[in-house]
Design a protein around this motif. Structure first.
Motif, PDB file in Angstrom:
ATOM      1  N   ASN A 476       0.823  -1.209   0.000  1.00 21.27           N
ATOM      2  CA  ASN A 476       0.000   0.000   0.000  1.00 21.27           C
ATOM      3  C   ASN A 476       0.857   1.259   0.000  1.00 21.27           C
ATOM      4  OD1 ASN A 476      -2.349   1.568   0.063  1.00 21.27           O
ATOM      5  ND2 ASN A 476      -2.287   1.666   2.302  1.00 21.27           N
ATOM      6  N   ARG A 477       2.005   1.181   0.687  1.00 21.91           N
ATOM      7  CA  ARG A 477       2.891   2.345   0.759  1.00 21.91           C
ATOM      8  C   ARG A 477       3.913   2.372  -0.374  1.00 21.91           C
ATOM      9  NH1 ARG A 477       2.744   0.322   5.929  1.00 21.91           N
ATOM     10  NH2 ARG A 477       4.817  -0.618   5.696  1.00 21.91           N
ATOM     11  N   ARG A 478       4.255   1.195  -0.905  1.00 21.78           N
ATOM     12  CA  ARG A 478       5.361   1.106  -1.851  1.00 21.78           C
ATOM     13  C   ARG A 478       4.931   1.059  -3.314  1.00 21.78           C
ATOM     14  NH1 ARG A 478       8.317  -2.612  -4.544  1.00 21.78           N
ATOM     15  NH2 ARG A 478       6.792  -4.243  -4.088  1.00 21.78           N
ATOM     16  N   PHE A 479       3.850   0.344  -3.599  1.00 21.76           N
ATOM     17  CA  PHE A 479       3.458   0.062  -4.971  1.00 21.76           C
ATOM     18  C   PHE A 479       2.763   1.266  -5.616  1.00 21.76           C
ATOM     19  CE2 PHE A 479       0.171  -1.824  -7.857  1.00 21.76           C
ATOM     20  CZ  PHE A 479       1.044  -2.239  -8.847  1.00 21.76           C
ATOM     21  N   LYS A 480       3.260   1.674  -6.778  1.00 14.55           N
ATOM     22  CA  LYS A 480       2.704   2.829  -7.482  1.00 14.55           C
ATOM     23  C   LYS A 480       1.807   2.452  -8.653  1.00 14.55           C
ATOM     24  CE  LYS A 480       6.618   5.844  -6.367  1.00 14.55           C
ATOM     25  NZ  LYS A 480       7.708   6.679  -6.925  1.00 14.55           N
ATOM     26  N   GLY A 481       1.886   1.213  -9.088  1.00 15.03           N
ATOM     27  CA  GLY A 481       1.091   0.788 -10.230  1.00 15.03           C
ATOM     28  C   GLY A 481       1.801   1.063 -11.538  1.00 15.03           C
ATOM     29  N   PRO A 482       1.162   0.767 -12.661  1.00 14.31           N
ATOM     30  CA  PRO A 482       1.781   1.014 -13.970  1.00 14.31           C
ATOM     31  C   PRO A 482       1.903   2.510 -14.225  1.00 14.31           C
ATOM     32  CG  PRO A 482      -0.504   0.380 -14.242  1.00 14.31           C
ATOM     33  CD  PRO A 482      -0.185   0.193 -12.785  1.00 14.31           C
ATOM     34  N   PRO A 483       2.826   2.902 -15.088  1.00 16.46           N
ATOM     35  CA  PRO A 483       3.026   4.337 -15.342  1.00 16.46           C
ATOM     36  C   PRO A 483       1.828   4.972 -16.038  1.00 16.46           C
ATOM     37  CG  PRO A 483       4.278   3.023 -16.901  1.00 16.46           C
ATOM     38  CD  PRO A 483       3.728   2.066 -15.877  1.00 16.46           C
ATOM     39  N   ILE A 484       1.456   6.137 -15.586  1.00 19.17           N
ATOM     40  CA  ILE A 484       0.393   6.923 -16.219  1.00 19.17           C
ATOM     41  C   ILE A 484       0.816   8.387 -16.220  1.00 19.17           C
ATOM     42  CG2 ILE A 484      -1.509   5.351 -15.658  1.00 19.17           C
ATOM     43  CD1 ILE A 484      -2.169   7.105 -13.288  1.00 19.17           C
ATOM     44  N   GLY A 485       0.268   9.148 -17.130  1.00 23.19           N
ATOM     45  CA  GLY A 485       0.519  10.582 -17.167  1.00 23.19           C
ATOM     46  C   GLY A 485       1.987  10.944 -17.293  1.00 23.19           C
ATOM     47  N   ASP A 486       2.460  11.817 -16.400  1.00 19.06           N
ATOM     48  CA  ASP A 486       3.835  12.316 -16.454  1.00 19.06           C
ATOM     49  C   ASP A 486       4.859  11.210 -16.221  1.00 19.06           C
ATOM     50  OD1 ASP A 486       2.831  14.813 -16.897  1.00 19.06           O
ATOM     51  OD2 ASP A 486       2.988  15.466 -14.804  1.00 19.06           O
ATOM     52  N   ARG A 487       4.470  10.139 -15.532  1.00 17.62           N
ATOM     53  CA  ARG A 487       5.411   9.045 -15.253  1.00 17.62           C
ATOM     54  C   ARG A 487       5.814   8.324 -16.545  1.00 17.62           C
ATOM     55  NH1 ARG A 487       2.686   5.142 -11.595  1.00 17.62           N
ATOM     56  NH2 ARG A 487       4.669   4.030 -11.750  1.00 17.62           N
ATOM     57  N   ILE A 488       4.926   8.344 -17.553  1.00 20.82           N
ATOM     58  CA  ILE A 488       5.260   7.716 -18.835  1.00 20.82           C
ATOM     59  C   ILE A 488       6.362   8.509 -19.529  1.00 20.82           C
ATOM     60  CG2 ILE A 488       4.399   7.178 -21.147  1.00 20.82           C
ATOM     61  CD1 ILE A 488       1.700   6.548 -19.898  1.00 20.82           C
ATOM     62  N   ALA A 489       6.200   9.830 -19.587  1.00 19.88           N
ATOM     63  CA  ALA A 489       7.216  10.672 -20.220  1.00 19.88           C
ATOM     64  C   ALA A 489       8.548  10.584 -19.484  1.00 19.88           C
ATOM     65  CB  ALA A 489       6.728  12.122 -20.252  1.00 19.88           C
ATOM     66  N   ALA A 490       8.488  10.463 -18.167  1.00 17.16           N
ATOM     67  CA  ALA A 490       9.711  10.391 -17.367  1.00 17.16           C
ATOM     68  C   ALA A 490      10.494   9.110 -17.614  1.00 17.16           C
ATOM     69  CB  ALA A 490       9.364  10.525 -15.888  1.00 17.16           C
ATOM     70  N   ARG A 491       9.841   8.105 -18.192  1.00 18.14           N
ATOM     71  CA  ARG A 491      10.498   6.822 -18.431  1.00 18.14           C
ATOM     72  C   ARG A 491      11.228   6.746 -19.769  1.00 18.14           C
ATOM     73  NH1 ARG A 491       7.491   1.297 -16.541  1.00 18.14           N
ATOM     74  NH2 ARG A 491       7.369   1.723 -14.306  1.00 18.14           N
ATOM     75  N   ALA A 492      11.210   7.814 -20.545  1.00 17.10           N
ATOM     76  CA  ALA A 492      11.774   7.771 -21.894  1.00 17.10           C
ATOM     77  C   ALA A 492      13.225   7.305 -21.890  1.00 17.10           C
ATOM     78  CB  ALA A 492      11.660   9.142 -22.562  1.00 17.10           C
ATOM     79  N   ALA A 493      14.037   7.882 -21.016  1.00 21.34           N
ATOM     80  CA  ALA A 493      15.456   7.503 -20.952  1.00 21.34           C
ATOM     81  C   ALA A 493      15.611   6.062 -20.491  1.00 21.34           C
ATOM     82  CB  ALA A 493      16.210   8.450 -20.017  1.00 21.34           C
ATOM     83  N   GLU A 494      14.781   5.646 -19.539  1.00 21.76           N
ATOM     84  CA  GLU A 494      14.825   4.272 -19.028  1.00 21.76           C
ATOM     85  C   GLU A 494      14.442   3.274 -20.122  1.00 21.76           C
ATOM     86  OE1 GLU A 494      12.359   1.602 -15.762  1.00 21.76           O
ATOM     87  OE2 GLU A 494      12.539   3.768 -15.441  1.00 21.76           O
ATOM     88  N   ILE A 495      13.454   3.631 -20.941  1.00 16.63           N
ATOM     89  CA  ILE A 495      13.026   2.770 -22.043  1.00 16.63           C
ATOM     90  C   ILE A 495      14.155   2.596 -23.054  1.00 16.63           C
ATOM     91  CG2 ILE A 495      11.519   2.669 -24.075  1.00 16.63           C
ATOM     92  CD1 ILE A 495       9.330   3.966 -22.314  1.00 16.63           C
ATOM     93  N   ALA A 496      14.787   3.707 -23.421  1.00 20.59           N
ATOM     94  CA  ALA A 496      15.890   3.652 -24.385  1.00 20.59           C
ATOM     95  C   ALA A 496      17.041   2.796 -23.866  1.00 20.59           C
ATOM     96  CB  ALA A 496      16.381   5.062 -24.692  1.00 20.59           C
ATOM     97  N   ALA A 497      17.356   2.931 -22.589  1.00 20.40           N
ATOM     98  CA  ALA A 497      18.444   2.154 -21.993  1.00 20.40           C
ATOM     99  C   ALA A 497      18.110   0.673 -21.954  1.00 20.40           C
ATOM    100  CB  ALA A 497      18.739   2.675 -20.591  1.00 20.40           C
ATOM    101  N   ALA A 498      16.854   0.342 -21.631  1.00 20.32           N
ATOM    102  CA  ALA A 498      16.442  -1.060 -21.542  1.00 20.32           C
ATOM    103  C   ALA A 498      16.499  -1.730 -22.908  1.00 20.32           C
ATOM    104  CB  ALA A 498      15.031  -1.159 -20.972  1.00 20.32           C
ATOM    105  N   GLU A 499      16.066  -0.997 -23.956  1.00 16.72           N
ATOM    106  CA  GLU A 499      16.082  -1.569 -25.300  1.00 16.72           C
ATOM    107  C   GLU A 499      17.511  -1.700 -25.829  1.00 16.72           C
ATOM    108  OE1 GLU A 499      11.641  -0.254 -26.865  1.00 16.72           O
ATOM    109  OE2 GLU A 499      13.398   0.854 -27.576  1.00 16.72           O
ATOM    110  N   ALA A 500      18.364  -0.745 -25.467  1.00 18.18           N
ATOM    111  CA  ALA A 500      19.765  -0.830 -25.879  1.00 18.18           C
ATOM    112  C   ALA A 500      20.458  -2.017 -25.224  1.00 18.18           C
ATOM    113  CB  ALA A 500      20.491   0.466 -25.518  1.00 18.18           C
ATOM    114  N   ALA A 501      20.050  -2.322 -23.997  1.00 20.12           N
ATOM    115  CA  ALA A 501      20.684  -3.420 -23.241  1.00 20.12           C
ATOM    116  C   ALA A 501      20.424  -4.786 -23.869  1.00 20.12           C
ATOM    117  CB  ALA A 501      20.200  -3.403 -21.792  1.00 20.12           C
TER     118      ALA A 501
END
Length: 505
Positions: A476-501
Motif C-alpha cells: 500500500n505504501r510502496r506500490f505505485k502501479g503502472p506508469p500513467i501521465g507524467d510518469r510515462i514521459a519520465a520513463r523515456a530515458a529508461e526505455i531507451a536504456a532497456a532496449e539498448a541493453a
C-alpha cells in the motif's frame, strides 16, 4: 520480416512506449502462434480428460453432453470481455495492467496477485494431471505407481524441462505450442472417431440424461446429495477448469506482431474451438461407455476404464502418446504465461525481488528469473497440496476472479474514464458481457469450495490473509502501479536504456 510486418512491429513498439514500457521481449509471434499458446494451455486433452470423473461421477452423461455447452458459453463471456480489454491495452501481464488503469492501483495489484496464484496453481494442476495420466497409461511399463515422492520427483524433472525450453527463447516455445495446436485438434478428432467407431452402442439420450451418482454410486468423487442441480454445477468444474489459460494470448502481447488486432481474436478463437472439440470428444466418450453405472463408480479412473474396454491396444497407446505430449506442452505454455505475468508485475515493482524478477536475458530475450521462479513455486505448491482436485478448485477460483476484476472495472469505467477503445470493439454490448462475467464468477467461487474440495476454501482463506498482510503491511505504501501521465514521459530515458541493453528487435 515483410514491409507489412515491419509496419505492424513499429506500431506495436510505439503503442508500448506510449504506455511507458520498453520493447525488451522478442516480438516474433504471429496470429496462429498467439492463438496456439492459449489453445495449448486450455489443452482439452489435459483437463478435459484428467477431470472427466468430475462429470461422469456426478450428473452422469448430461454433465458432459450439456455441461460442456454451459461451460463453453460461460468461458466465451470472459473471452469476449478479455478481447475488448486486450485490444485497448496490448501489454504483457494484461489483466493486471487493465485493472490498474480502469480500477486503480489496489484493484490492479489484487488482480495480478490472484492471476499469479491461479497461473502457479494451474501449472501445478496440469503437471499433477500429466503425472496421473502417465502412471495410468505407461506407468506399468516403467514400474512407476501413484505416490507422493514419485509424483514430486516426476514434477521436478518435467517442470524443469519446461522451464529450460522457455529459458531458451520464445522461438523454441512457439514452435512447440504451434505443434501442440495441431496435435490437440488432430488428437481430439482421432479420439472422437475411435470412440464412436468402437462404441458398443450409440445411445444419444445419454447426452441429456441426468443421473445422480453422488456418494458411493459415483466412487465418492462427490459427497452424497439429493440435489441434482448441485451435482450438475459441481460437475461444471470439468469444463470451467479446462477452459482457463486463454489469458496467455494477452500475456504474450508484447511478443506478438499486430497485437491490438490479433490478440483479441486469438483469445476468442481459442475458447470457441477448444469448447467445440472438447464437447465432440466428450460426447463420443459418453456414447462409448459400456456401462454408465460402472463408469460412475470408476471416479477419476473413468477414462482408462473406457479406453481399456473399447479401444484396441495399439490404437489406444498411440492415442495415449499424443495425449501425453499435448499435456507436456500444455504445462510448457503455462510456464510461458505465468512468467510473463510475473515479469510484467515485477516491471512495476509489484513483487518482492522485483529487480531480480524483471531481468531479461540478453541472448534469449526471455525473463529467465521469472520463468524459473514460476516453475519452482508450482512444484512447491504440489508439495504442499498435491491433490489434483484441490489444485483444480483453487485454480478455477483464483483465475476466474482475476478474469472478472478487470472486466468489472471496465464495466464502471466504460464511457467514463475509459473512452479510447482498441481496434477490436464490441461497443456498449461490453457492459452486458461484464454483468454476465460477474455472475458466473460468483457461481464458480461457490462451486469451487464445496465438499470434498472444502480444503480449497482453507487455501483461499490463507491466500486472503497473506494478501491482506502484503497489501496493508508493505505494498500500500510502496506500490505505485503502472506508469500513467507524467510518469510515462519520465520513463523515456529508461526505455531507451532497456532496449539498448537487449538489442532492439
Amino acid at each position: 520480416m515483410s514491409n507489412t510486418g515491419a509496419t505492424h512491429h513499429a506500431a506495436d513498439v510505439k503503442t508500448l512506449h506510449d504506455m511507458g514500457y520498453a520493447q525488451e521481449l522478442s516480438r516474433r509471434m504471429g496470429h496462429f502462434s498467439n492463438f496456439a499458446i492459449s489453445f495449448s494451455i486450455i489443452c482439452i486433452l489435459s483437463g478435459g480428460i484428467n477431470s472427466l470423473g468430475q462429470g461422469t461421477s456426478g450428473a452422469g452423461g448430461a454433465a458432459l453432453g450439456i455441461g460442456w455447452i454451459v461451460g463453453g458459453l460461460a468461458a466465451l463471456m470472459f473471452a469476449l470481455g478479455m478481447a475488448q480489454l486486450s485490444s485497448a491495452f496490448p501489454t504483457a501481464g494484461g489483466l493486471y495492467h487493465w485493472s490498474s488503469i480502469l480500477g486503480g492501483r489496489f484493484w490492479g495489484w489484487l488482480t495480478a496477485w490472484l492471476n499469479l496464484i491461479g497461473l502457479i496453481t494451474v501449472l501445478a494442476a496440469i503437471n499433477v494431471g500429466t503425472f496421473n495420466f502417465f502412471v495410468g497409461s505407461f506407468g506399468s511399463f516403467f514400474g512407476i505407481e501413484l505416490g507422493y515422492w514419485s509424483q514430486l520427483i516426476f514434477l521436478i524433472v518435467m517442470t524443469g524441462i519446461q522451464a529450460i525450453i522457455n529459458h531458451l527463447g520464445i522461438q523454441v516455445t512457439t514452435k512447440l505450442t504451434d505443434l501442440s495446436g495441431y496435435l490437440i485438434l488432430g488428437g481430439a478428432v482421432l479420439l472422437t472417431v475411435a470412440l464412436l467407431a468402437y462404441a458398443p452402442s450409440h445411445d444419444f439420450s445419454r447426452l441429456w440424461t441426468f443421473t445422480n451418482y453422488s456418494g458411493a454410486a459415483g466412487g465418492n468423487v462427490w459427497p452424497q446429495t439429493s440435489s441434482i442441480v448441485l451435482i450438475f454445477f459441481l460437475g461444471l468444474l470439468l469444463p470451467i477448469y479446462t477452459l482457463t489459460g486463454y489469458d496467455a494470448s494477452a500475456h504474450t502481447s508484447e511478443e506478438t506482431v499486430g497485437a491490438a488486432k490479433k490478440v483479441p481474436t486469438a483469445i476468442i478463437h481459442s475458447v470457441v474451438w477448444a469448447a467445440l472439440f472438447a464437447w465432440l470428444f466428450s460426447s463420443a466418450f459418453v456414447l462409448a461407455i459400456p456401462d454408465m453405472e460402472e463408469a460412475a463408480k470408476q471416479g477419476w479412473n473413468v477414462f482408462f476404464y473406457v479406453m481399456d474396454s473399447t479401444i484396441p491396444a495399439k490404437l489406444k497407446y498411440f492415442l495415449y502418446a499424443i495425449i501425453l505430449l499435448a499435456q507436456f506442452i500444455c504445462g510448457l505454455a503455462t510456464v510461458t504465461s505465468a512468467s510473463r505475468m510475473t515479469f510484467a508485475f515485477a516491471r512495476d515493482d509489484g513483487l518482492p525481488g522485483s529487480k531480480y524478477l524483471r531481468t531479461v536475458n540478453r541472448k534469449h530475450r526471455t525473463p529467465v528469473h521469472a520463468i524459473w521462479t514460476s516453475a519452482a513455486l508450482a512444484v512447491g505448491f504440489t508439495a504442499f497440496a498435491g491433490a489434483y482436485s484441490v489444485a483444480v478448485s483453487v485454480t478455477s477460483i483464483a483465475l476466474y476472479l482475476s478474469y472478472t476484476m478487470p472486466i468489472a472495472a471496465g464495466l464502471f469505467a466504460y464511457g467514463n474514464s475509459w473512452t479510447k477503445m482498441g481496434p477490436w470493439d464490441m461497443g456498449p454490448a461490453f457492459r452486458v458481457i461484464a454483468v454476465f462475467c460477474i455472475g458466473i464468477a460468483a457461481v464458480v467461487f461457490y462451486v469451487g469450495v464445496q465438499p470434498p474440495n472444502d480444503l480449497a476454501l482453507k487455501v483461499v482463506g490463507v491466500i486472503g490473509l497473506l494478501t491482506a498482510i502484503a497489501w496493508f503491511g508493505i505494498e500500500n505504501r510502496r506500490f505505485k502501479g503502472p506508469p500513467i501521465g507524467d510518469r510515462i514521459a519520465a520513463r523515456a530515458a529508461e526505455i531507451a536504456a532497456a532496449e539498448a541493453a537487449v538489442g532492439k528487435a
